[in-house]
Design an enzyme around this catalytic site. Sequence first.
Site, PDB file in Angstrom:
ATOM      1  N   ASN A  33       0.826  -1.215   0.000  1.00 48.89           N
ATOM      2  CA  ASN A  33       0.000   0.000   0.000  1.00 48.89           C
ATOM      3  C   ASN A  33       0.855   1.258   0.000  1.00 48.89           C
ATOM      4  OD1 ASN A  33       0.672  -0.923   2.616  1.00 48.89           O
ATOM      5  ND2 ASN A  33      -0.943   0.285   3.564  1.00 48.89           N
ATOM      6  N   ASN A  91      -3.979   0.178  13.555  1.00 45.95           N
ATOM      7  CA  ASN A  91      -5.061  -0.685  13.083  1.00 45.95           C
ATOM      8  C   ASN A  91      -4.480  -2.074  12.816  1.00 45.95           C
ATOM      9  OD1 ASN A  91      -6.629   1.647  13.035  1.00 45.95           O
ATOM     10  ND2 ASN A  91      -6.465   1.916  10.826  1.00 45.95           N
ATOM     11  N   ASP A 121       4.827  -4.701  11.969  1.00 48.43           N
ATOM     12  CA  ASP A 121       3.898  -3.813  11.250  1.00 48.43           C
ATOM     13  C   ASP A 121       4.405  -2.373  11.302  1.00 48.43           C
ATOM     14  OD1 ASP A 121       1.734  -3.008   9.721  1.00 48.43           O
ATOM     15  OD2 ASP A 121       0.328  -2.926  11.392  1.00 48.43           O
TER      16      ASP A 121
END
Length: 448
Positions: A97, A286, A313
Amino acid sequence: MKARTVLIKNAKIVNEGHIFEGDILIEGEFIKEIDTSISAKTADVVVIDVEGNYVFPGVIDDQVHFREPGLTHKATIESESRAAVAGGITSFIEMPNTVPQTTTIEKLDEKFAIAAESSYANYSFMFGGTNTNLDEVLKVDSKNVAGLKLFLGSSTGDMLVDNTEVLEKIFRSTDLLISVHCEDEATIKKNLEAHIEKYGNDIPMECHPDIRSAEACYISSSKAIELAKKTGARLHIFHVSTAKETKLFSNKIPLKDKKITAEVCIHHLWFSDEDYKKKGTLIKWNPAVKTTKDRDALWKALLDGRIDVVATDHAPHTLEEKKNIYTEAPSGGPLVQHALVAMIEAYHQGKISLEKIAEKMCHNPAMLFQVEKRGYIKKGYYADLAIVDINNPWTVKKDNILYKCGWSPFENMLFKSRITHTFVNGSLVYKNFKFMNIKAGKRLTFKR
């Protein structure tokens, strides 16, 4: 120090469930010999006496966001791989992304080209799935790419895969390992609307785990697992964050035989909802950091084998971006520099053994992704090594934070251990807070 013949003496070697004292001989990029005592046979061998410090396999981080291309005001592959190496991470798998998104072979190849020029650590990339790019997915060579990433929630651009027919078709059609972000968008949208109605846009940060709720995670994770069982797909669920989700996973069979695996991230093991008051948006991720009960359940599942991998992450944003009000502050934070020392801090707290840390951060990612010749300290394997002094305290400060964004959720934390040396492909890239300015990273390959 570029790859040459190096002899590491007097090490406590952490590997495959054991810690043993010995020496490691590196020749070029590879481990040549491991024994209780090895002598330098020629004068040109570089001898490094680590004086009883611990040698881990280089950490393999299976989920990072290094923001290049398109978001380089936050981070670059160069800046974040450098920070990763300082944290003992020698290989990373980066997410799709970016801007543009990595959803075509052309854009994937462009990212590999950037990394080949700039990465301090070994690298691979996830290919991104969408509702409309199955033809591109089917072109991906599984021997040369880490896997396929699907956002089943919290997506950017057009990467939310919310067409159930397309999703099933992807699961049935690809032999790639499918990694998923699981949060149910409909549940989150409903929760967010209720909180905006109550508070306006300036929602208290403490509400984040109520908006991005445990139920939203469980609904999405359980659906993904049901689909994987139905289709036989190889599924890996990223950043499990709830006690309820841990019940979806099994420890009944060895990792090498599992078709459904799970990852937990450093922040979900470290923080809880009690930290929002002090840390605010700096710990807005998230999926959300949730309750102490959830955190305790994640630790339990990690230790008993239901959760297979620890990752970061790593997802940096600028401080200016993070200081916005709730609805405008982006989720994510930088972690690669401090991940291994955070886990060793948990060792000092009696939560986990050093052997288990190596299993969850080094061995299991290598096994799960079938990474060739990495993740272990073995003869014939690449010499990716992290040397750790577990009793050498230091404090995280602005002047030793290496992320391009310049901040860390661990700022002012006193860690008991530090990374003293990091080898990547036999090259000493980092030593005691100093870099050798060697970009030794190579493209990861996969034994599939």
